[in-house]
Every structure is written in C-alpha cells, then in structure tokens.
Design a protein around this motif. Structure first.
Motif, PDB file in Angstrom:
ATOM      1  N   GLN A  75       0.802  -1.213   0.000  1.00 36.14           N
ATOM      2  CA  GLN A  75       0.000   0.000   0.000  1.00 36.14           C
ATOM      3  C   GLN A  75       0.841   1.271   0.000  1.00 36.14           C
ATOM      4  OE1 GLN A  75      -2.580  -1.803  -0.946  1.00 36.14           O
ATOM      5  NE2 GLN A  75      -3.885  -0.318   0.070  1.00 36.14           N
ATOM      6  N   GLY A  76       2.166   1.114   0.099  1.00 37.13           N
ATOM      7  CA  GLY A  76       3.025   2.292   0.107  1.00 37.13           C
ATOM      8  C   GLY A  76       2.902   3.115   1.375  1.00 37.13           C
ATOM      9  N   LEU A  77       2.635   2.458   2.504  1.00 34.24           N
ATOM     10  CA  LEU A  77       2.481   3.157   3.780  1.00 34.24           C
ATOM     11  C   LEU A  77       3.779   3.097   4.575  1.00 34.24           C
ATOM     12  CD1 LEU A  77      -1.006   1.751   4.903  1.00 34.24           C
ATOM     13  CD2 LEU A  77      -0.534   3.808   3.575  1.00 34.24           C
ATOM     14  N   ASN A  78       3.949   4.040   5.491  1.00 34.74           N
ATOM     15  CA  ASN A  78       5.063   3.915   6.416  1.00 34.74           C
ATOM     16  C   ASN A  78       4.640   3.032   7.590  1.00 34.74           C
ATOM     17  OD1 ASN A  78       3.612   5.526   8.269  1.00 34.74           O
ATOM     18  ND2 ASN A  78       4.546   7.412   7.494  1.00 34.74           N
ATOM     19  N   PHE A  79       5.550   2.780   8.513  1.00 35.76           N
ATOM     20  CA  PHE A  79       5.273   1.817   9.584  1.00 35.76           C
ATOM     21  C   PHE A  79       4.070   2.234  10.444  1.00 35.76           C
ATOM     22  CE2 PHE A  79       5.966   0.116  13.873  1.00 35.76           C
ATOM     23  CZ  PHE A  79       6.023  -1.235  13.598  1.00 35.76           C
ATOM     24  N   PRO A  80       4.025   3.463  10.979  1.00 37.08           N
ATOM     25  CA  PRO A  80       2.856   3.828  11.805  1.00 37.08           C
ATOM     26  C   PRO A  80       1.545   3.759  11.026  1.00 37.08           C
ATOM     27  CG  PRO A  80       4.650   5.404  12.121  1.00 37.08           C
ATOM     28  CD  PRO A  80       5.032   4.546  10.954  1.00 37.08           C
ATOM     29  N   GLU A  81       1.577   4.161   9.743  1.00 36.52           N
ATOM     30  CA  GLU A  81       0.347   4.113   8.934  1.00 36.52           C
ATOM     31  C   GLU A  81      -0.134   2.682   8.741  1.00 36.52           C
ATOM     32  OE1 GLU A  81       0.996   8.080   6.103  1.00 36.52           O
ATOM     33  OE2 GLU A  81       1.757   6.123   5.466  1.00 36.52           O
ATOM     34  N   ALA A  82       0.800   1.759   8.501  1.00 35.34           N
ATOM     35  CA  ALA A  82       0.434   0.359   8.313  1.00 35.34           C
ATOM     36  C   ALA A  82      -0.147  -0.228   9.601  1.00 35.34           C
ATOM     37  CB  ALA A  82       1.645  -0.453   7.861  1.00 35.34           C
ATOM     38  N   VAL A  83       0.456   0.115  10.729  1.00 39.34           N
ATOM     39  CA  VAL A  83      -0.059  -0.362  12.020  1.00 39.34           C
ATOM     40  C   VAL A  83      -1.470   0.171  12.248  1.00 39.34           C
ATOM     41  CG1 VAL A  83       0.249  -0.225  14.526  1.00 39.34           C
ATOM     42  CG2 VAL A  83       2.219  -0.665  13.049  1.00 39.34           C
ATOM     43  N   GLU A  84      -1.661   1.469  11.969  1.00 39.48           N
ATOM     44  CA  GLU A  84      -2.993   2.071  12.112  1.00 39.48           C
ATOM     45  C   GLU A  84      -4.015   1.349  11.235  1.00 39.48           C
ATOM     46  OE1 GLU A  84      -4.245   4.661  13.810  1.00 39.48           O
ATOM     47  OE2 GLU A  84      -2.580   5.915  14.476  1.00 39.48           O
ATOM     48  N   GLU A  85      -3.625   1.091   9.989  1.00 45.12           N
ATOM     49  CA  GLU A  85      -4.537   0.448   9.039  1.00 45.12           C
ATOM     50  C   GLU A  85      -4.950  -0.940   9.526  1.00 45.12           C
ATOM     51  OE1 GLU A  85      -6.450   0.648   5.159  1.00 45.12           O
ATOM     52  OE2 GLU A  85      -5.384   2.159   6.299  1.00 45.12           O
ATOM     53  N   LEU A  86      -3.977  -1.730   9.973  1.00 45.02           N
ATOM     54  CA  LEU A  86      -4.267  -3.089  10.425  1.00 45.02           C
ATOM     55  C   LEU A  86      -5.046  -3.090  11.734  1.00 45.02           C
ATOM     56  CD1 LEU A  86      -0.859  -4.714   9.489  1.00 45.02           C
ATOM     57  CD2 LEU A  86      -3.083  -5.332   8.536  1.00 45.02           C
ATOM     58  N   ALA A  87      -4.680  -2.195  12.636  1.00 49.51           N
ATOM     59  CA  ALA A  87      -5.393  -2.126  13.914  1.00 49.51           C
ATOM     60  C   ALA A  87      -6.861  -1.741  13.682  1.00 49.51           C
ATOM     61  CB  ALA A  87      -4.715  -1.119  14.836  1.00 49.51           C
ATOM     62  N   LYS A  88      -7.082  -0.815  12.780  1.00 48.54           N
ATOM     63  CA  LYS A  88      -8.446  -0.385  12.468  1.00 48.54           C
ATOM     64  C   LYS A  88      -9.263  -1.541  11.896  1.00 48.54           C
ATOM     65  CE  LYS A  88     -10.908   3.022   9.612  1.00 48.54           C
ATOM     66  NZ  LYS A  88     -10.732   4.108   8.605  1.00 48.54           N
ATOM     67  N   SER A  89      -8.595  -2.402  11.108  1.00 48.16           N
ATOM     68  CA  SER A  89      -9.317  -3.499  10.459  1.00 48.16           C
ATOM     69  C   SER A  89      -9.854  -4.517  11.452  1.00 48.16           C
ATOM     70  CB  SER A  89      -8.407  -4.201   9.440  1.00 48.16           C
ATOM     71  OG  SER A  89      -7.404  -4.978  10.078  1.00 48.16           O
ATOM     72  N   ILE A  90      -9.278  -4.580  12.636  1.00 42.77           N
ATOM     73  CA  ILE A  90      -9.773  -5.527  13.646  1.00 42.77           C
ATOM     74  C   ILE A  90     -10.329  -4.800  14.876  1.00 42.77           C
ATOM     75  CG2 ILE A  90      -8.278  -7.418  12.904  1.00 42.77           C
ATOM     76  CD1 ILE A  90      -6.411  -6.741  15.240  1.00 42.77           C
ATOM     77  N   GLY A  91     -10.537  -3.491  14.731  1.00 41.69           N
ATOM     78  CA  GLY A  91     -11.143  -2.730  15.820  1.00 41.69           C
ATOM     79  C   GLY A  91     -10.270  -2.571  17.037  1.00 41.69           C
ATOM     80  N   LEU A  92      -8.967  -2.484  16.835  1.00 39.78           N
ATOM     81  CA  LEU A  92      -8.032  -2.376  17.955  1.00 39.78           C
ATOM     82  C   LEU A  92      -7.492  -0.946  18.002  1.00 39.78           C
ATOM     83  CD1 LEU A  92      -6.780  -4.304  20.080  1.00 39.78           C
ATOM     84  CD2 LEU A  92      -4.850  -4.621  18.518  1.00 39.78           C
ATOM     85  N   PRO A  93      -7.779  -0.189  19.062  1.00 43.89           N
ATOM     86  CA  PRO A  93      -7.271   1.190  19.134  1.00 43.89           C
ATOM     87  C   PRO A  93      -5.761   1.209  19.373  1.00 43.89           C
ATOM     88  CG  PRO A  93      -8.417   0.617  21.166  1.00 43.89           C
ATOM     89  CD  PRO A  93      -8.619  -0.534  20.226  1.00 43.89           C
ATOM     90  N   VAL A  94      -5.080   2.103  18.667  1.00 44.68           N
ATOM     91  CA  VAL A  94      -3.628   2.229  18.831  1.00 44.68           C
ATOM     92  C   VAL A  94      -3.344   3.107  20.036  1.00 44.68           C
ATOM     93  CG1 VAL A  94      -1.485   2.989  17.736  1.00 44.68           C
ATOM     94  CG2 VAL A  94      -3.306   1.992  16.346  1.00 44.68           C
ATOM     95  N   PRO A  95      -2.477   2.656  20.947  1.00 45.10           N
ATOM     96  CA  PRO A  95      -2.146   3.471  22.125  1.00 45.10           C
ATOM     97  C   PRO A  95      -1.617   4.843  21.724  1.00 45.10           C
ATOM     98  CG  PRO A  95      -1.255   1.258  22.344  1.00 45.10           C
ATOM     99  CD  PRO A  95      -1.755   1.374  20.945  1.00 45.10           C
ATOM    100  N   GLN A  96      -1.895   5.830  22.551  1.00 43.67           N
ATOM    101  CA  GLN A  96      -1.551   7.212  22.228  1.00 43.67           C
ATOM    102  C   GLN A  96      -0.155   7.606  22.736  1.00 43.67           C
ATOM    103  OE1 GLN A  96      -3.685   9.168  20.285  1.00 43.67           O
ATOM    104  NE2 GLN A  96      -4.575   7.132  20.076  1.00 43.67           N
TER     105      GLN A  96
END
Length: 576
Positions: A75-96
C-alpha cells in the motif's frame, strides 16, 4: 512511538493469510499458501505465505516480512500508517504514546479536517459540471470524463466566499483555516484560497483528500497554487497520483515521476498509468523511500533545459541515501520545448515508453554532470573530480553500486584502487534487504539454531543453552533473539520476532534466515533437530572446558577440585 507490546498484540490477533488475501488471491499449497508475487512480474507463483510462521517470502525477488511489512510495501504506507490500518481493520485502538507530530495529526483528525476536505472536494466536483470554461479546458487537454472522475477533478468558481455556501460556519470554522481552504487576513476577513481555478485533489495513501492543487484558468498569478502545509499535508512527503497509480506501478514494476498535475493526468489518459508527480517541490528522500517500496525502477522525467537538469540533479542527490542494489533509477530528458503532457499526446503510449531507451542511469547522469565543466586531461581536473564525487559516493547506501561508482571514478582519474581508497574510504553501508544468494557453505551452528528458533520460538523459551563459542553476526543475532523470547512471553511467532527486531543491526540477517526457514518442509522435525543442535552446543562447551583444564595441567599442578572437574568432564566428553 507505538509501544512494542502493542505491535506484538496486533500481530498475535492478525492472521497474515487474511491480510494478504485482501489484496492478493492465494491458493493452498500444503501447509502454506502461494500466489504470483505482487511485488514483481512472474508467471509461476513463487510468493509463499505461512499461517504457522505468520510470514511471507518471495523466492523470486526476496520480498519478505510480517503482515505489517506486507501492508507497508503493498500500500506504500510507512510503519505507523500500516499499524494504524491493520489495527483499524480488527477494531483495535492504537495506544496514544506518540510523537508531537503524530499528536498533531490525530488532533487534526478529531477536529474533522478530513471531512472538511471531503466536503470541499464534493463542492469543487459539482462546480466543474456547471462551468463551461473549466469543462472546455479539460476537453482541450484531451481529458475524458472517466479520467476526470478517477482523479476527482473539479473547479473553484470566481468569487471571494463561495465555500460559505457549503460551510454554514464559514465565518468561525477553525477547520477551514487549518486546512488552508480559506485565508484569514490580519483584519480577520476571510476569503477562499482557490478562485477561478481547475482543481486537482491530492490524496494520501488511504485515498483521503489532504490537499488541493489549483491551476488558474485566466491570466492570474500564480499559474499553479497548492494548499499550504498543514497537519494533514506535507509536500515533501506526498506524491500526486500515487494512490491512483498503485496497481499500475505493481503491474509495470516501475514508476514514472514528473513535475505537474496535468502531466500525470495526460499520461494516464494515454495509458501510462504508473505516473506520479511531486507537489511543487524537489524530490525528497521521503519521496524516494516511498517510491522504492512500490517499485524497484524509478524513471525521473524532466524537461531538457537547465531547469530540468537542476531538478534532476536534486532528485539524484536526494536518492543516494535510499538506494538499494536492486533499485534502478533512470533520468529521462524530453526534447526541447516538450513536457510529458504535450509529448505523450504527440507520440502516444508506445512512443513515450520507447523514449526510456534514451534515459540515463543514475551513474551515467552523475558522472555526466560532475564532469561537465572539468578538463580530465589535467591533474587538476581529475583531482577536482575526486573531491566532487567523494561526498556523493559516500552517501550511497547500496554497497555494490557504491563499489561500481568507485571503480568508475578510478578509471576516470587514472588512480589505482588502493590510491582511491586512501582518498575515499570504503563506506560500511548495510543493505536494507538480505542478499538473494550467497556462496554455499555449511551453516554455522548459530545459524542452524537461529533457523529453528525462528520456526519454533516456544522451543527456546525454556531451553537452557550453553554460551556460544562462535563470535560472529549470527551468534550475536541468536543471543538477541533468545533474550527477546525469554523476556517477552507474548512473542510466539516467526513474524513477531522480526517485527521486534525491526531497525536492529541484525534485521537483514534475520530476514534472510527467516526466508531459509520458510522454505523448509513442514515435515521437518524441528524439536528433534533443535535438541540435536543443543547437544552439539553443549559438547562444544564441554570440550572447551576439557581443553582449558588440560592446558592448565601442562603448566602447573591441578588442585583436587580441578582434577575432579577434569575427571567428570572426560567421563561425559571426549578429547580431540
């Protein structure tokens, strides 16, 4: 910074097969799944995904990694973007636990900036349908309705406050100012930034609108106007058309970089669908890194005048630190007076792509430029060449390419390899990917154990391992992995280990060994082999203790305790 514990939780809750199948159809093949590799062209599937190891590996091009790595590359994402994308797909909030920059982006998102941009996009697209001059402008450039829809082209009408018809809170909205859609002067008066301009929406890797580019229809200045930099939009990190070009880039295995919005639109209209453009700024290292995640071949296309050569040179300089030995950078200069838009309309797709044969490789362009005004028949000219080339070559992260350029520099200057090395020390560049092939040799004991630990982390969790006698990168990597597994019980897969070691000095080695492990037959008895390797390791340690006691006995009398220790060791081991 995303906590490592969250990364491990995310990987434990994802199934890499499900993740990859969102983008690539997989077929079952034994215990694994296979497909034609999405990262290079091939007819016979060499791309393998292991559900047990939660890891993918292409035996053709060497692409490999976890679910996170796959989304980054595909998808041409950087690491934080990829983590956000995958976490969103399973409904997992990313720690702040984030940097200030990430906090700013999230604050912008919660303030509704993306939705504000989307509303503006809808308005500009509707206005295009109502503006005959804007419609005629695009028709005159050969743009079809389908391509206009693909890029979301629009029109910002004349007038100072047209957006007030869309945003009832025009006079008070902070989001309109923060996105740069409107300007507020020193007296507090607000007015639209874009007026009487055809509009080009700029999308991020997720397809969200983050900015706009506008070309004036009349004689106004500036001819092109971009959104200002905001918490959503940084020109040095984004590329126009990349979102639309993703699939075409993968199919063509190349990306064409041009300078203008209309260049991209015209190229796509004529079938060159893998084109992107910088956003009114020089090509940056971030651009190059993003493009090299999408394709190994980048063609920079510029006008053939001095300004075009200057832009090409900046692209070259900003590419050096991101290069890998698998990357191929080309520099294409169009005939005088032509730009990609006009040229592709003249010669069509086939003619445009045929012009790539005239493109210069990075090394050709580099030496052509730095020797342009030097007299290499003189000692002074050759000395100047060394001094000019030195900082450029030292920036190159790709070891083989760096070596080739050093060799070429030696040929041009008449220096021997030793003489050049004294002036230009060999940089200790580390490749970002493991080499595809190495001279065949019996794997070290540390490498054997490393393979098995990557396959079965559970085996190492309780294992009491003797200290390794080997002192090499494989032994150091094994120690690091063992420490990781024994102190982090949530790490249970092959992929989790690799993500935990992302950015570590042994990252490339671990990826290479992981690829070897993935190729093993699943019938391979890993526990039996692991125990055998452990016994071999213990035997090595026992032999060292015996050798040490025997060496001591030659120089002095052993104490009763030492004699007992030697007897015990000899009873369980052997003397070489």
């Amino acid at each position: 910074m995303i906590p490592q514990s969250f990364i491990q939780e995310l990987l434990n809750r994802l199934d890499i097969v499900d993740v990859v199948e969102r983008y690539v159809p997989l077929k079952k093949a034994g215990a694994n799944y296979v497909a034609c590799c999405p990262f290079h062209n091939e007819k016979t599937p060499s791309f393998s995904v292991s559900p047990t190891k939660q890891f993918y590996h292409c035996f053709g091009c060497g692409a490999h990694g976890s679910a996170i790595s796959f989304v980054m590359e595909h998808q041409g994402l950087n690491f934080p973007e990829a983590v956000e994308e995958l976490a969103k797909s399973i409904g997992l909030p990313v720690p702040q636990e984030t940097t200030q920059r990430e906090q700013d982006i999230r604050a912008a998102q919660t303030a509704g900036l993306p939705e504000t941009m989307q509303q503006a996009l809808r308005y500009y697209r509707e206005q295009l349908k109502l503006s005959e001059p804007a419609i005629q402008y695009f028709k005159g450039r050969g743009v079809s309705g389908d391509i206009a829809a693909k890029f979301g082209l629009g029109y910002a009408p004349e007038g100072w406050q047209n957006l007030s018809a869309v945003f009832p809170d025009y006079a008070t909205s902070s989001a309109l100012v923060e996105t740069g859609l409107i300007i507020e002067n020193d007296e507090g008066r607000r007015y639209d930034r874009f007026r009487d301009r055809v509009m080009f929406p700029i999308l991020n890797a997720r397809g969200n609108v983050i900015g706009f580019g506008g070309r004036v229809l009349g004689a106004g200045e500036p001819k092109y106007l971009n959104s200002p930099e905001t918490s959503l939009f940084q020109k040095g990190q984004e590329l126009y058309g990349l979102f639309q070009a993703r699939n075409a880039i993968r199919v063509a295995a190349r990306v064409l970089v041009v300078e203008g919005y209309m260049d991209v639109v015209a190229l796509v209209q004529h079938g060159v669908e893998y084109a992107v453009a910088t956003l009114g700024t020089a090509t940056t290292p971030v651009h190059v890194q993003k493009l090299l995640r999408a394709a190994d071949e980048i063609i920079f296309c510029f006008d053939g005048d001095k300004a075009g050569r200057r832009a090409a040179w900046r692209a070259l300089e900003n590419s050096l630190g991101a290069l890998t030995d698998s990357a191929r950078l080309l520099f294409l200069f169009l005939p005088e007076g032509e730009d990609p838009d006009t040229y592709v309309r003249q010669v069509g797709k086939d003619g445009f792509e045929a012009s790539y044969r005239n493109a210069l490789t990075l090394s050709q362009f580099l030496f052509k430029e730095i020797t342009r005004e030097l007299n290499l028949t003189t000692d002074e000219g050759r000395a100047k060449l060394v001094q000019t080339a030195k900082p450029l070559i030292e920036k190159i992260a790709a070891p083989a390419l760096q070596m080739m350029l050093r060799k070429r520099l030696a040929e041009l200057t008449g220096l021997s390899a030793a003489e050049l090395t004294s002036l230009l020390p060999q940089a200790s560049a580390v490749p970002t990917r493991a080499p595809k092939a190495k001279p065949r040799r019996a794997p070290s004991l540390a490498r054997q154990l490393l393979r098995m630990v990557l396959l079965r982390p559970d085996l190492a969790r309780e294992a009491a391992m003797e200290p390794l006698e080997e002192e090499n990168i494989e032994a150091h990597a094994l120690r690091g992995v063992l420490d990781l597994i024994q102190h982090h019980p949530q790490i249970v897969t092959h992929a989790a280990i690799l993500e935990a070691r992302r950015g570590a000095p042994d990252e490339a080695l671990l990826a290479e060994v992981a690829g070897e492990a993935l190729a093993w037959d699943d019938a391979f008895d890993v526990p039996q082999e692991f125990n055998g390797a452990l016994e071999q390791l213990r035997a090595q340690a026992r032999q060292k203790r015996i050798d040490s006691l025997l060496a001591l006995a030659k120089t002095q009398a052993l104490s009763p305790e030492q004699k007992q220790a030697l007897t015990r060791e000899l009873a369980g081991g052997r003397v070489s």
